[in-house]
Design a protein around this motif. Sequence first.
Motif, PDB file in Angstrom:
ATOM      1  N   GLU A  88     -43.513 -36.077 -17.795  1.00  0.00           N
ATOM      2  CA  GLU A  88     -43.988 -36.621 -19.067  1.00  0.00           C
ATOM      3  C   GLU A  88     -43.448 -35.802 -20.238  1.00  0.00           C
ATOM      4  N   VAL A  92     -41.224 -37.195 -23.309  1.00  0.00           N
ATOM      5  CA  VAL A  92     -41.680 -37.029 -24.700  1.00  0.00           C
ATOM      6  C   VAL A  92     -40.606 -36.353 -25.528  1.00  0.00           C
ATOM      7  N   LEU A  95     -37.782 -38.814 -26.226  1.00  0.00           N
ATOM      8  CA  LEU A  95     -38.199 -39.778 -27.245  1.00  0.00           C
ATOM      9  C   LEU A  95     -38.157 -39.139 -28.631  1.00  0.00           C
ATOM     10  N   LYS A 102     -44.573 -40.453 -29.111  1.00  0.00           N
ATOM     11  CA  LYS A 102     -45.300 -41.048 -27.990  1.00  0.00           C
ATOM     12  C   LYS A 102     -46.546 -41.784 -28.475  1.00  0.00           C
ATOM     13  N   THR A 103     -47.184 -41.215 -29.507  1.00  0.00           N
ATOM     14  CA  THR A 103     -48.428 -41.811 -30.007  1.00  0.00           C
ATOM     15  C   THR A 103     -48.207 -43.175 -30.657  1.00  0.00           C
ATOM     16  N   LEU A 105     -46.373 -45.462 -29.255  1.00  0.00           N
ATOM     17  CA  LEU A 105     -46.084 -46.397 -28.172  1.00  0.00           C
ATOM     18  C   LEU A 105     -47.358 -46.810 -27.439  1.00  0.00           C
ATOM     19  N   ARG A 107     -49.266 -47.789 -23.876  1.00  0.00           N
ATOM     20  CA  ARG A 107     -49.156 -47.217 -22.528  1.00  0.00           C
ATOM     21  C   ARG A 107     -48.019 -47.875 -21.759  1.00  0.00           C
ATOM     22  N   ASP A 109     -45.346 -49.393 -22.920  1.00  0.00           N
ATOM     23  CA  ASP A 109     -44.035 -49.023 -23.451  1.00  0.00           C
ATOM     24  C   ASP A 109     -43.640 -47.615 -22.998  1.00  0.00           C
ATOM     25  N   PHE A 110     -44.615 -46.692 -23.017  1.00  0.00           N
ATOM     26  CA  PHE A 110     -44.302 -45.327 -22.590  1.00  0.00           C
ATOM     27  C   PHE A 110     -43.942 -45.286 -21.115  1.00  0.00           C
ATOM     28  N   HIS A 113     -40.384 -46.186 -20.552  1.00  0.00           N
ATOM     29  CA  HIS A 113     -39.472 -45.061 -20.800  1.00  0.00           C
ATOM     30  C   HIS A 113     -39.531 -44.054 -19.649  1.00  0.00           C
TER      31      HIS A 113
END
Length: 203
Positions: A88, A92, A95, A102-103, A105, A107, A109-110, A113
């Motif tokens: 993770e 992050v 990204l 991340k905030t 996106l 759940r 969408d994350f 990735h």
Amino acid sequence: MELASKYNPAEVEEKWYEYWNRHRLFSSKPDSREPYTVVIPPPNVTGVLHMGHMLNNTIQDILVRRARMEGKNACWVPGTDHASIATEAKVVNRLASQGIKKTDLSREDFLKHAWEWTDEHGGIILQQLRKLGASCDWERTAFTMDDKRSESVLKVFVDLYNKGLIYRGVRMVNWDPKALTALLTKKLFSRKSTANSSTCAIR
């Protein structure tokens, strides 16, 4: 025939590895021979293999190849591991380098990735193992978060819980000021002794 004064791996290794794979010499199916099975300690998909992995896998390869020469039904199972929080953090950071928070996106969408990262780096790791000459049964390649493995883990833990052999307790062990995450250890306790624990991120 004149032999070269220096060994050139490019002239030998790829040619023979392709031959071994084409003839499925690493494939293993149950039969009457004595079984010899090694499950590769799955490397995390947080990056690429390092020298420690190379040494570890070389030793495993030697043991598996020796077992084959002894007439055993040798099976070396390859795979990769999701590495959870460590992966993770890598996602992050990538990204962030693309200007994405991340905030911002969802759940879903994350996770998209995260799976892209896993597909990319998991593939690199498996190709590195092939380049090393690892004699794995590549038809058995697994990933610790694929559907089959995830279903098996859930089934085992539910069965153990329903039998009263384990129970779950939540303990906070640390706070990550960068990820703004409380790291909790979900411990699975045996009725007689403490079992292994797994760490997860809770927001």
